[in-house]
Design an enzyme around this catalytic site. Structure first.
Site, short mmCIF file in Angstrom:
data_model
loop_
_atom_site.label_atom_id
_atom_site.label_comp_id
_atom_site.label_asym_id
_atom_site.label_seq_id
_atom_site.Cartn_x
_atom_site.Cartn_y
_atom_site.Cartn_z
N LEU A 1 49.83 72.24 42.76
CA LEU A 1 50.69 73.37 42.41
C LEU A 1 51.32 73.90 43.69
O LEU A 1 50.65 74.55 44.50
CB LEU A 1 49.87 74.45 41.70
CG LEU A 1 50.63 75.48 40.88
CD1 LEU A 1 51.37 74.83 39.71
CD2 LEU A 1 49.69 76.56 40.36
N SER B 1 56.27 71.69 39.62
CA SER B 1 54.83 71.61 39.44
C SER B 1 54.33 72.65 38.44
O SER B 1 53.37 72.42 37.72
CB SER B 1 54.09 71.74 40.78
OG SER B 1 54.35 72.99 41.38
N CYS C 1 53.76 60.90 53.20
CA CYS C 1 53.08 62.09 52.70
C CYS C 1 52.46 61.80 51.33
O CYS C 1 51.32 62.17 51.06
CB CYS C 1 54.06 63.25 52.62
SG CYS C 1 53.33 64.77 52.03
N CYS D 1 58.74 67.02 54.33
CA CYS D 1 57.64 67.26 53.40
C CYS D 1 56.57 68.16 54.02
O CYS D 1 56.02 67.85 55.08
CB CYS D 1 57.04 65.91 53.02
SG CYS D 1 55.68 65.97 51.85
#
Length: 378
Positions: A8, A14, A108, A205
């Site tokens: 989240l 998300s 990532c 990221c």
């Protein structure tokens, strides 16, 4: 009831992914990841948020808390700062130092979201992990296949090309069958005020927006050298360091006042790291921007291994249209992709992601490019 640990992030994707999983009957727990510490990591130059009273990660965490409360799901928090530095950021710096242009989002996913995060989820007894990626997973004869999402404009399989079969099998992608507009609509219907109109995250990221050349100077010292016209060896100006530029780049070169060439523009076509020379060519259709094959290493195939001589589609950049290629194995660790026709700005360090129709088979990293058999990069 299967238990899912969902990343989240404090964004709308998300948040809606969590809602959809809960609606489907999963027991959902959110988990906020913090993977970058600007002060500890020396992130000063190029950081537009350095003097703000609250760092962007903490703002995102506050938004994640509000989403978890609205959806009535538990929220965990975990730091992978060391893992991110060791496995993602150090790789990024190494690649820039040798003149390649890396894609940290891919690593990532490989090492943080689908490795460190997944291990944490398994240790806590979760049956699956999930993210807000736009991608699909389908099962065929017990094998998990990664597929393009319904929203072709947002499809993120390019960034998932380095995850393996075990990681894929343990993952859920709840946004695979809806588009971004529907995601925003659902967020509004749920009155998720902290995220429903929030801008999509951009930049590196988990690091965020940076003035990128200045940001890199925190970790790679500037080293001025010549900008050279590759056609006739004219010195056109000075650069701050060849590692700060990428193949096909036009903006930020600082070349001007050269009669007859202003309208066409100058484009980076080659980086000579050893001699610290940045080569440019005039016009976006210069032959020097094109290549007709590339060498790819760091291979990862997540479902089936392509056959030698197989014709596939490839993406060399995110949101780029698919390009026809034929694959040839040099050995178990390297492949050669021969293009259907010459393609522009295929860049060493970027991913070459392979597709069989809508199925993403994986891919690798572009080591070098060639035009008519001749090396076409630094």
């Amino acid at each position: 009831m299967s238990k899912v640990l969902l990343g989240l992030s404090g964004g709308v994707d998300s948040a809606v992914a969590a809602y959809l999983l809960k609606k489907q009957g999963y027991e959902v727990t959110g988990c906020f990841m913090r993977n970058w510490d600007a002060i500890a990591n020396g992130d000063y130059l190029g950081n537009p948020t350095l003097n703000e009273s609250q760092c962007p990660q903490e703002k995102d965490y506050d938004d994640a808390v509000k989403v978890a409360k609205a959806l009535d799901i538990p929220l965990l928090r975990i730091d992978f700062i060391k893992e991110y530095w060791d496995d993602v950021f150090s790789y990024l710096i190494r690649e820039y130092k040798v003149g390649r242009t890396p894609n940290p989002d891919i690593f990532c996913n490989k090492y943080i979201k689908f490795d460190s995060f997944m291990k944490f989820a398994k240790e806590k007894g979760f049956d699956y992990i999930a993210m807000g990626h736009y991608a699909k997973k389908i099962m065929i004869d017990g094998v998990s296949y990664l597929c393009k999402s319904f929203d072709q404009n947002k499809d993120q399989t390019y960034f998932l090309s380095q995850i393996n079969q075990a990681q894929l099998a343990y993952s859920l992608f709840p946004l695979g069958d809806i588009d971004k507009g529907e995601v925003r609509k659902i967020a509004h219907e749920l009155n998720l005020t902290s995220v429903m109109d929030k801008k999509d995250s951009t930049g590196v990221c988990f690091i965020g927006e940076r003035r990128f050349k200045e940001f890199l100077k925190n970790y790679i010292p500037a080293n001025k050298g010549d900008i050279v016209d590759i056609e006739n060896n004219r010195v056109l100006g000075k650069h701050d360091g060849v590692m700060y530029y990428t193949i096909g780049q036009r903006r930020g070169l600082g070349i001007g006042g050269i009669k007859g060439e202003e309208a066409k523009g100058w484009f980076v076509v080659k980086k000579d790291v050893v001699n610290n020379i940045l080569y440019v060519a005039s016009g976006d259709e210069s032959d020097y921007l094109y290549s007709d094959e590339c060498l790819v290493d760091n291979l990862n195939f997540n479902s089936r291994k392509p056959k030698d001589g197989e014709h596939l589609n490839a993406k060399f950049r995110y949101r780029q249209e698919d390009k026809g290629v034929t694959l040839y194995y040099l050995d178990d660790e390297k492949i050669r992709l021969v293009f259907d026709k010459p393609y522009k700005s295929v860049t060493p360090g970027q991913a070459a992601v392979l597709y069989d129709g809508d199925i993403c088979l994986g891919g690798g990293l572009i080591h070098s490019t060639y035009i008519k058999g001749q090396r076409n990069d630094s």
